[in-house]
Write an enzyme that holds these catalytic residues in place. Structure first.
Site, PDB file in Angstrom:
ATOM      1  N   ASP A 257      49.792  84.506  21.128  1.00  0.00           N
ATOM      2  CA  ASP A 257      49.483  83.102  21.445  1.00  0.00           C
ATOM      3  C   ASP A 257      50.760  82.356  21.811  1.00  0.00           C
ATOM      4  O   ASP A 257      50.842  81.705  22.852  1.00  0.00           O
ATOM      5  CB  ASP A 257      48.827  82.414  20.231  1.00  0.00           C
ATOM      6  CG  ASP A 257      47.651  83.203  19.714  1.00  0.00           C
ATOM      7  OD1 ASP A 257      46.551  83.056  20.250  1.00  0.00           O
ATOM      8  OD2 ASP A 257      47.848  84.000  18.774  1.00  0.00           O
TER       9      ASP A 257
ATOM     10  N   GLU B  82      48.031  90.823  24.824  1.00  0.00           N
ATOM     11  CA  GLU B  82      47.811  90.172  26.120  1.00  0.00           C
ATOM     12  C   GLU B  82      49.089  90.095  26.966  1.00  0.00           C
ATOM     13  O   GLU B  82      49.147  90.570  28.095  1.00  0.00           O
ATOM     14  CB  GLU B  82      47.253  88.756  25.883  1.00  0.00           C
ATOM     15  CG  GLU B  82      47.060  87.980  27.151  1.00  0.00           C
ATOM     16  CD  GLU B  82      46.171  86.749  26.999  1.00  0.00           C
ATOM     17  OE1 GLU B  82      45.240  86.766  26.181  1.00  0.00           O
ATOM     18  OE2 GLU B  82      46.416  85.769  27.721  1.00  0.00           O
TER      19      GLU B  82
HETATM   20  O1  TRH Z   1      51.755  90.241  19.579  1.00  0.00           O
HETATM   21  P1  TRH Z   1      50.503  90.608  20.251  1.00  0.00           P
HETATM   22  O2  TRH Z   1      49.735  91.652  19.602  1.00  0.00           O
HETATM   23  O3  TRH Z   1      49.605  89.334  20.438  1.00  0.00           O
HETATM   24  C1  TRH Z   1      48.209  89.301  20.213  1.00  0.00           C
HETATM   25  C2  TRH Z   1      47.424  89.222  21.453  1.00  0.00           C
HETATM   26  O4  TRH Z   1      47.921  88.269  22.322  1.00  0.00           O
HETATM   27  C3  TRH Z   1      45.982  88.916  21.156  1.00  0.00           C
HETATM   28  O5  TRH Z   1      45.246  88.780  22.318  1.00  0.00           O
HETATM   29  C4  TRH Z   1      45.923  87.665  20.365  1.00  0.00           C
HETATM   30  O6  TRH Z   1      44.645  87.341  20.061  1.00  0.00           O
HETATM   31  C5  TRH Z   1      46.710  87.885  19.121  1.00  0.00           C
HETATM   32  O7  TRH Z   1      48.045  88.167  19.448  1.00  0.00           O
HETATM   33  C6  TRH Z   1      46.657  86.687  18.223  1.00  0.00           C
HETATM   34  O8  TRH Z   1      50.847  91.128  21.734  1.00  0.00           O
HETATM   35  P2  TRH Z   1      51.284  90.357  23.057  1.00  0.00           P
HETATM   36  O9  TRH Z   1      50.178  89.513  23.582  1.00  0.00           O
HETATM   37  O10 TRH Z   1      51.792  91.377  23.943  1.00  0.00           O
HETATM   38  O11 TRH Z   1      52.470  89.399  22.632  1.00  0.00           O
HETATM   39  C7  TRH Z   1      53.744  89.876  22.334  1.00  0.00           C
HETATM   40  C8  TRH Z   1      54.806  88.939  22.872  1.00  0.00           C
HETATM   41  O12 TRH Z   1      56.078  89.326  22.404  1.00  0.00           O
HETATM   42  C9  TRH Z   1      54.893  88.977  24.387  1.00  0.00           C
HETATM   43  O13 TRH Z   1      55.209  87.676  24.872  1.00  0.00           O
HETATM   44  C10 TRH Z   1      56.061  89.918  24.653  1.00  0.00           C
HETATM   45  C11 TRH Z   1      56.947  89.544  23.513  1.00  0.00           C
HETATM   46  N1  TRH Z   1      57.972  90.523  23.109  1.00  0.00           N
HETATM   47  C12 TRH Z   1      59.305  90.158  23.276  1.00  0.00           C
HETATM   48  O14 TRH Z   1      59.608  89.087  23.819  1.00  0.00           O
HETATM   49  N2  TRH Z   1      60.263  91.004  22.815  1.00  0.00           N
HETATM   50  C13 TRH Z   1      59.982  92.199  22.257  1.00  0.00           C
HETATM   51  O15 TRH Z   1      60.911  92.933  21.868  1.00  0.00           O
HETATM   52  C14 TRH Z   1      58.602  92.570  22.139  1.00  0.00           C
HETATM   53  C15 TRH Z   1      58.266  93.911  21.546  1.00  0.00           C
HETATM   54  C16 TRH Z   1      57.630  91.697  22.560  1.00  0.00           C
END
Ligand code: TRH
Length: 363
Positions: free
Chosen positions: A20, A259
């Protein structure tokens, strides 16, 4: 005479993980830097934003970072003026006092409910729909990200693909197959780790902190780094969003989740495997299939079967070893397909641009 920059407020409640806030932070930065808007990001939990924005001061109620004003959204946060556009992320429910102020403002603001990403066809028919407030003179519009021009598109910064190409062209070969592993702790790692350990080629797998590292530790014990047969697993720091992109560009295969990382893997155009956020009654499997349907539409049946098998195995835990062998063998074909897929997606407006245009048409 100086023209006043429009003012946008984005409201975000952190449910869990980084998705989010990851989406909201990326959107806020892009609206400020590329569309020159005055953006405030209201977030109810600063610690979840900090890994994405290490310069964040956890004690500050208001602060400015990367062109965005960040406001801690708690009970006592004062409503000091209504923005021209209000983005309510993922139906997080705006403060009642803010909604009242919106209704009383002279020029009615544009109110957007930014929805979760889904490839399901109904998102196309719901994108842009108006929902009048039951008692106040306000209208909220549903804005759906998505994979087709009938939706609001995907977040993509200007020049992203050019930067990616430049970086990939400069990549130094390390000799090993490089994999990034961003997964939930429920990921079915056992069989997969054994396959990698027994592979002919050396494999280097980068493991971010939190759930991915916990999942690997559960299987191999200790805190790493681990050498397991031909597989080296290296814990890495949580990266900024920009550096995380670079990791995805660098790796030969990316495991992503939720996402935002899922979208970034599509821009990276490397072969990727998606672990979808789990929902009750297997609702997530419907979403997974809706994505596969679109993403694989132009593929030959054998390649489609390979992707279907791997994505399903990774999300259900069944048949990972066999599915992985097929995925690895089809790696070059998948990479070529992903390059075309990214080009197709990039033909649509990016989400921030689509949102700005949409709001301009409503005020
Ligand atoms: O963390 P998530 O599992 O988020 C989830 C989903 O969005 C889901 O749909 C939602 O309902 C739930 O949260 C509450 O995975 P996501 O969406 O990939 O978000 C991870 C964020 O972290 C993304 O912006 C990429 C970022 N990221 C970094 O900036 N640095 C890193 O080293 C990593 C591993 C991720």
């Amino acid at each position: 005479m100086a023209v006043m920059q429009p003012h946008w407020d984005i409201f975000c409640r952190v449910i869990d993980n980084y998705g989010d806030i990851g989406v909201c932070w990326r959107l806020a930065r892009q609206l400020a830097s590329e569309h020159h808007l005055r953006v405030r990001l209201w977030v109810d939990e600063l610690p979840s934003l900090q890994p994405l924005c290490p310069a964040l001061d956890l004690r500050a109620l208001r602060q400015c970072r990367e062109g965005v004003k960040i406001v801690l959204w708690n009970e006592s946060a004062a409503v000091d003026g209504v923005a021209d556009v209000i983005v309510e992320a993922f139906a997080c429910e705006l403060p009642a006092a803010y909604v009242q102020a919106m209704a009383e403002s002279e020029i009615r603001p544009c109110w957007i409910n930014l929805e979760y990403l889904t490839a399901e066809p109904w998102a196309e028919s719901c994108h842009g729909l108006a929902s009048p407030h039951p008692s106040l003179p306000l209208v909220k519009y549903f804005f759906f990200p998505g994979f087709s021009p009938a939706t609001g598109g995907l977040l993509r910064e200007a020049g992203l693909l050019a930067r990616r190409n430049q970086e990939i062209a400069q990549k130094e070969m390390c000799g090993a197959l490089e994999i990034s592993l961003f997964c939930y702790d429920s990921a079915p790692l056992g069989e997969w780790l054994e396959s990698l350990a027994n592979s002919q080629q050396a494999v280097r797998c980068y493991v971010p902190p939190g759930k991915p590292l916990a999942a690997v530790s559960d299987h191999l014990g200790g805190t790493g780094p681990w050498q397991h047969g031909n597989l080296r697993l290296e814990p890495i720091d949580f990266l900024s969003q920009q550096d995380y992109d670079r990791l995805l560009w660098r790796c030969d295969i990316n495991f992503v989740r939720g996402e935002d990382s899922f979208v970034r893997a599509q821009w990276a155009a490397r072969p990727f495997v998606w672990q979808i956020y789990q929902q009750a009654e297997n609702a997530h499997i419907v979403k997974l299939d809706a994505f596969l349907e679109r993403y694989c539409a132009d593929l030959a049946p054998d390649a489609r079967a390979v992707l279907h098998a791997m994505f399903h195995a990774w999300n259900t835990g069944e048949g990972v070893g066999q599915a992985w062998a097929g995925f690895l063998a089809a790696r070059q074909q998948i990479a070529a397909h992903n390059a075309n897929w990214a080009k197709y997606l990039a033909q649509s407006d990016d989400l921030a641009t689509a949102l700005v245009k949409f709001c301009a048409s409503k005020v």
